[in-house]
Motif scaffolding. Sequence first.
Motif, PDB file in Angstrom:
ATOM      1  N   LEU A  48      -5.939  -3.835  -4.825  1.00 21.13           N
ATOM      2  CA  LEU A  48      -5.754  -2.377  -4.982  1.00 21.13           C
ATOM      3  C   LEU A  48      -5.531  -2.303  -3.717  1.00 21.13           C
ATOM      4  O   LEU A  48      -5.204  -2.178  -2.224  1.00 21.13           O
ATOM      5  CB  LEU A  48      -7.528  -1.676  -4.678  1.00 21.13           C
ATOM      6  CG  LEU A  48      -9.077  -2.028  -6.285  1.00 21.13           C
ATOM      7  CD1 LEU A  48      -9.324  -1.910  -5.410  1.00 21.13           C
ATOM      8  CD2 LEU A  48      -8.120  -2.160  -7.216  1.00 21.13           C
ATOM      9  N   THR A  58      -4.669   0.647  -0.020  1.00 21.76           N
ATOM     10  CA  THR A  58      -5.054   1.087   0.926  1.00 21.76           C
ATOM     11  C   THR A  58      -6.561   2.106   0.523  1.00 21.76           C
ATOM     12  O   THR A  58      -7.339   2.966   0.137  1.00 21.76           O
ATOM     13  CB  THR A  58      -4.831   1.523   1.989  1.00 21.76           C
ATOM     14  OG1 THR A  58      -4.114   0.437   2.554  1.00 21.76           O
ATOM     15  CG2 THR A  58      -5.665   2.046   2.594  1.00 21.76           C
ATOM     16  N   ALA A  76     -16.492  -4.500  -8.627  1.00 17.17           N
ATOM     17  CA  ALA A  76     -15.620  -4.879  -6.694  1.00 17.17           C
ATOM     18  C   ALA A  76     -16.887  -5.541  -5.690  1.00 17.17           C
ATOM     19  O   ALA A  76     -16.120  -6.412  -4.806  1.00 17.17           O
ATOM     20  CB  ALA A  76     -15.761  -3.391  -6.176  1.00 17.17           C
ATOM     21  N   ALA A 105     -14.737   2.543  -2.294  1.00 15.55           N
ATOM     22  CA  ALA A 105     -15.621   3.390  -1.771  1.00 15.55           C
ATOM     23  C   ALA A 105     -16.787   4.439  -1.172  1.00 15.55           C
ATOM     24  O   ALA A 105     -17.928   4.684  -1.452  1.00 15.55           O
ATOM     25  CB  ALA A 105     -14.888   3.002  -0.005  1.00 15.55           C
ATOM     26  N   GLU A 153      -6.689   3.609  -2.596  1.00 13.07           N
ATOM     27  CA  GLU A 153      -7.268   2.542  -3.396  1.00 13.07           C
ATOM     28  C   GLU A 153      -9.187   2.518  -3.506  1.00 13.07           C
ATOM     29  O   GLU A 153      -9.487   2.456  -3.764  1.00 13.07           O
ATOM     30  CB  GLU A 153      -6.455   2.099  -4.566  1.00 13.07           C
ATOM     31  CG  GLU A 153      -5.554   2.770  -5.674  1.00 13.07           C
ATOM     32  CD  GLU A 153      -5.205   1.394  -6.452  1.00 13.07           C
ATOM     33  OE1 GLU A 153      -3.835   2.171  -7.648  1.00 13.07           O
ATOM     34  OE2 GLU A 153      -4.813   0.445  -6.470  1.00 13.07           O
ATOM     35  N   ARG A 154      -8.621   1.287  -2.518  1.00 11.40           N
ATOM     36  CA  ARG A 154      -9.790   0.997  -2.032  1.00 11.40           C
ATOM     37  C   ARG A 154     -11.011   2.402  -1.059  1.00 11.40           C
ATOM     38  O   ARG A 154     -12.177   1.879  -0.742  1.00 11.40           O
ATOM     39  CB  ARG A 154      -9.765  -0.335  -1.133  1.00 11.40           C
ATOM     40  CG  ARG A 154      -9.141  -1.072  -0.933  1.00 11.40           C
ATOM     41  CD  ARG A 154      -8.536  -2.012   0.111  1.00 11.40           C
ATOM     42  NE  ARG A 154      -7.905  -3.738  -0.911  1.00 11.40           N
ATOM     43  CZ  ARG A 154      -8.993  -4.331  -0.661  1.00 11.40           C
ATOM     44  NH1 ARG A 154     -10.274  -4.842  -0.306  1.00 11.40           N
ATOM     45  NH2 ARG A 154      -8.814  -5.773  -1.671  1.00 11.40           N
ATOM     46  N   GLU A 155     -10.269   3.222  -0.310  1.00  8.71           N
ATOM     47  CA  GLU A 155     -10.925   4.339  -0.079  1.00  8.71           C
ATOM     48  C   GLU A 155     -12.097   5.261  -1.317  1.00  8.71           C
ATOM     49  O   GLU A 155     -12.933   5.676  -0.925  1.00  8.71           O
ATOM     50  CB  GLU A 155      -9.812   5.033   0.722  1.00  8.71           C
ATOM     51  CG  GLU A 155      -9.696   4.602   1.825  1.00  8.71           C
ATOM     52  CD  GLU A 155      -8.711   5.438   2.926  1.00  8.71           C
ATOM     53  OE1 GLU A 155      -7.759   4.936   3.639  1.00  8.71           O
ATOM     54  OE2 GLU A 155      -7.889   6.667   2.003  1.00  8.71           O
ATOM     55  N   LEU A 170      -7.428   1.648 -10.018  1.00  7.21           N
ATOM     56  CA  LEU A 170      -7.697   1.240 -10.068  1.00  7.21           C
ATOM     57  C   LEU A 170      -8.835   0.049 -11.122  1.00  7.21           C
ATOM     58  O   LEU A 170      -9.447  -0.606 -11.106  1.00  7.21           O
ATOM     59  CB  LEU A 170      -8.623   1.203  -9.072  1.00  7.21           C
ATOM     60  CG  LEU A 170      -9.582   2.687  -9.149  1.00  7.21           C
ATOM     61  CD1 LEU A 170     -11.499   2.116  -9.657  1.00  7.21           C
ATOM     62  CD2 LEU A 170      -9.960   3.284  -7.439  1.00  7.21           C
ATOM     63  N   SER A 196       0.422  -1.218   0.023  1.00 13.87           N
ATOM     64  CA  SER A 196      -0.059   0.046   0.172  1.00 13.87           C
ATOM     65  C   SER A 196       1.092   1.172   0.389  1.00 13.87           C
ATOM     66  O   SER A 196       0.052   2.189  -0.449  1.00 13.87           O
ATOM     67  CB  SER A 196      -0.790   0.001   0.843  1.00 13.87           C
ATOM     68  OG  SER A 196       0.117  -0.247   2.315  1.00 13.87           O
ATOM     69  N   ILE A 221     -14.938  -7.006  -2.945  1.00 13.72           N
ATOM     70  CA  ILE A 221     -13.625  -5.843  -2.215  1.00 13.72           C
ATOM     71  C   ILE A 221     -14.666  -4.686  -1.520  1.00 13.72           C
ATOM     72  O   ILE A 221     -13.983  -4.489  -0.719  1.00 13.72           O
ATOM     73  CB  ILE A 221     -13.327  -5.063  -3.733  1.00 13.72           C
ATOM     74  CG1 ILE A 221     -12.401  -6.313  -4.426  1.00 13.72           C
ATOM     75  CG2 ILE A 221     -12.351  -4.300  -2.807  1.00 13.72           C
ATOM     76  CD1 ILE A 221     -12.030  -5.109  -5.946  1.00 13.72           C
ATOM     77  N   LEU A 222     -15.754  -4.988  -2.078  1.00 14.04           N
ATOM     78  CA  LEU A 222     -17.336  -4.083  -1.667  1.00 14.04           C
ATOM     79  C   LEU A 222     -17.854  -4.477  -1.264  1.00 14.04           C
ATOM     80  O   LEU A 222     -18.407  -5.324  -2.046  1.00 14.04           O
ATOM     81  CB  LEU A 222     -17.641  -2.905  -2.264  1.00 14.04           C
ATOM     82  CG  LEU A 222     -16.375  -1.446  -3.031  1.00 14.04           C
ATOM     83  CD1 LEU A 222     -17.226  -0.773  -4.420  1.00 14.04           C
ATOM     84  CD2 LEU A 222     -16.114  -0.979  -1.352  1.00 14.04           C
TER      85      LEU A 222
END
Length: 210
Positions: A149, A151, A203, A158, A153-155, A187, A92, A208-209
């Motif tokens: 992804l 951290t 996702a 979301a 990219e996940r944020e 992403l 990350s 992922i989500l």
Amino acid sequence: MAERTITLLIVDDHPVVRDGLRGMFAASPDFEVLGEAADGAEAVVLAEILDPDVVLMDLRMPGSGGVAAIAELTRRGLRCRVLVLTTYDTDSDTLPAIEAGATGYLLKDAPRDELFTAVRAAAEGKTVLSPAIASRLISHVRTPGNEPLSTREREVLALVAKGTSNREIAAVLFISEATVKTHLTHLYGKLGVKDRAAAVAVAYDRGILG
């Protein structure tokens, strides 16, 4: 001995670390430290004013971090090379820094001679990676399509799933809109999609989500 003096900007939020690095480089005639910055935003301003050959960049700093600063330096087209010098070698941290435009990535436990060699190489535009980082990147290259992804990219993803605009995402995460767009591009590539709706759908499908 270097053919010319290599100029440096040191970026770290810890004064003791900055003092130590400045002292180390000051002891060699090959280098000149032009200035110091305590966060990413200050680093961008000073890099534009001082025009150093190499920026030694920490990643995790209060306020504006290193990755955002690297992306902004790249966006502005400044000639300085960025050598990341950090305590962390997690995916990350590593991958976003290199994707943002860092020339090299070293850990803070690197010996002095290794650091000097890395700065010289960075000044010449050569990629410098600690062995641990190099093996990590190679494993990512060997498994295209399965790249996780980061951290951040996940944020971003979301927030996209909640219908948040790029401008709102930038405000929430304290980054620039340009950086948000960069994260989205990365992403999209990792998920194999071309737009926000498809990214959210894939996702959810992959877990992922949610």
